[in-house]
Design an enzyme around this catalytic site. Structure first.
Site, PDB file in Angstrom:
ATOM      1  N   LYS A 105      -7.982  -7.334   4.626  1.00  0.00           N
ATOM      2  CA  LYS A 105      -6.910  -7.459   3.646  1.00  0.00           C
ATOM      3  C   LYS A 105      -5.682  -7.961   4.395  1.00  0.00           C
ATOM      4  CE  LYS A 105      -3.736  -5.052   0.654  1.00  0.00           C
ATOM      5  NZ  LYS A 105      -3.071  -3.750   0.380  1.00  0.00           N
ATOM      6  N   ALA A 193      -0.694  -3.057  -5.587  1.00  0.00           N
ATOM      7  CA  ALA A 193       0.666  -2.529  -5.357  1.00  0.00           C
ATOM      8  C   ALA A 193       1.469  -2.406  -6.640  1.00  0.00           C
ATOM      9  CB  ALA A 193       1.442  -3.384  -4.357  1.00  0.00           C
ATOM     10  N   GLY A 194       2.195  -1.294  -6.727  1.00  0.00           N
ATOM     11  CA  GLY A 194       3.153  -1.090  -7.802  1.00  0.00           C
ATOM     12  C   GLY A 194       2.655  -0.324  -9.004  1.00  0.00           C
ATOM     13  N   THR A 216      -0.610   4.853  -3.283  1.00  0.00           N
ATOM     14  CA  THR A 216       0.451   5.815  -3.546  1.00  0.00           C
ATOM     15  C   THR A 216       0.300   6.485  -4.905  1.00  0.00           C
ATOM     16  OG1 THR A 216       1.891   4.377  -2.239  1.00  0.00           O
ATOM     17  CG2 THR A 216       2.949   6.142  -3.469  1.00  0.00           C
TER      18      THR A 216
END
Length: 271
Positions: A105, A193-194, A216
């Site tokens: 990645k 992401a996000g 996350t």
């Protein structure tokens, strides 16, 4: 699409996966919770930041890697923490030796505050990595032109962000992401992401994206294992909805029941 959901799989670089979740392995409260979260999510790949799992003495966290190896899930090492093309190349080659895989990645950060990818260096790094035999999954923005340049550099998949890393904001540029999906219909696109809650993942899957990468949103949830399971269910629901073919959006109300022959339809109500 007429594909049966029972045979619906994700294929990247010739490898087929039944899961459409990639799961990050950082910042979990404990190794036990990380392990249970992996079981709940049933991911296609586990992403690992090699540079952040090596201590100052140069030794790997053996407990961390032992926990991951207990699961029959392939690793996707990443180049997190790299700010130059040279750092990316060195980290990728080290990861190939440690994990025995050509999959990488690609992360190349251009701004420390937003963690936005350096889209100029990203294309150069991708081209060099593909020449070295790597199967590159680039973390990028939703910029269509950058995506096309990465494909020209040899990438067979793109991983556009939904929002800056770790924010949990969801999709900040729906138009850009949906345009990317529309213009690159045959390219595997993984939203990376996000994302913060399962509904974010379900939404992009309904738009026809091929998968999501989470870290996350799971690791920093109050109950990571339950959140991992919720995301897995949301991704499946969004994919099934996409395959089912959502109804066209209408500009005005459309009656769902016939009105022909209904008595009193045009009568003026009595005051």
């Amino acid at each position: 699409m007429n594909s049966s959901t029972s045979t619906d799989t994700l294929t990247i670089y010739g490898q087929t996966f039944s899961s459409r979740i990639f799961l990050g392995t950082a910042r979990y409260p404990s190794l036990q919770i990380l392990s249970h979260s992996i079981e709940a999510a049933q991911p296609a790949l586990l992403t690992v930041a090699l540079r952040r799992q090596i201590n100052q003495a140069g030794a790997a966290d053996t407990g961390f890697f032992t926990t991951l190896k207990n699961h029959v899930v392939s690793f996707l090492p990443n180049t997190a923490g790299c700010h130059t093309v040279q750092e990316v190349l060195a980290t990728a080659q080290m990861a190939r030796e440690v994990f025995g895989t050509d999959w990488i990645k690609l992360e190349l950060i251009g701004d420390d505050y937003t963690l936005q990818p350096d889209v100029i260096g990203l294309v150069e790094a991708a081209a060099q990595l593909t020449r070295l035999g790597f199967k590159v999954l680039p973390y990028c923005t939703e910029d269509l032109v950058v995506g096309q340049r990465l494909l020209d550099a040899g990438c067979e998949v793109l991983m556009p962000w939904g929002a800056p890393i770790g924010t949990g904001k969801g999709i900040v540029n729906p138009y850009g992401l949906r345009l990317l999906r529309e213009r690159l219909p045959d390219v595997p696109l993984i939203v990376d992401a996000g994302l913060g809650v399962p509904s974010h993942a379900c939404q992009v899957m309904e738009w026809g994206f091929d998968g999501v990468l989470l870290n996350t949103a799971v690791s920093q949830a109050t109950y990571p294992v339950q959140m991992a399971r919720a995301f897995a269910e949301a991704v499946r629901a969004g994919r099934v909805a996409y395959l089912a073919g959502p109804m066209p959006v209408q500009e005005s109300a459309q009656a769902s029941t016939p009105v022909v022959g209904m008595p009193f339809w045009h009568q003026t109500p009595t005051p």
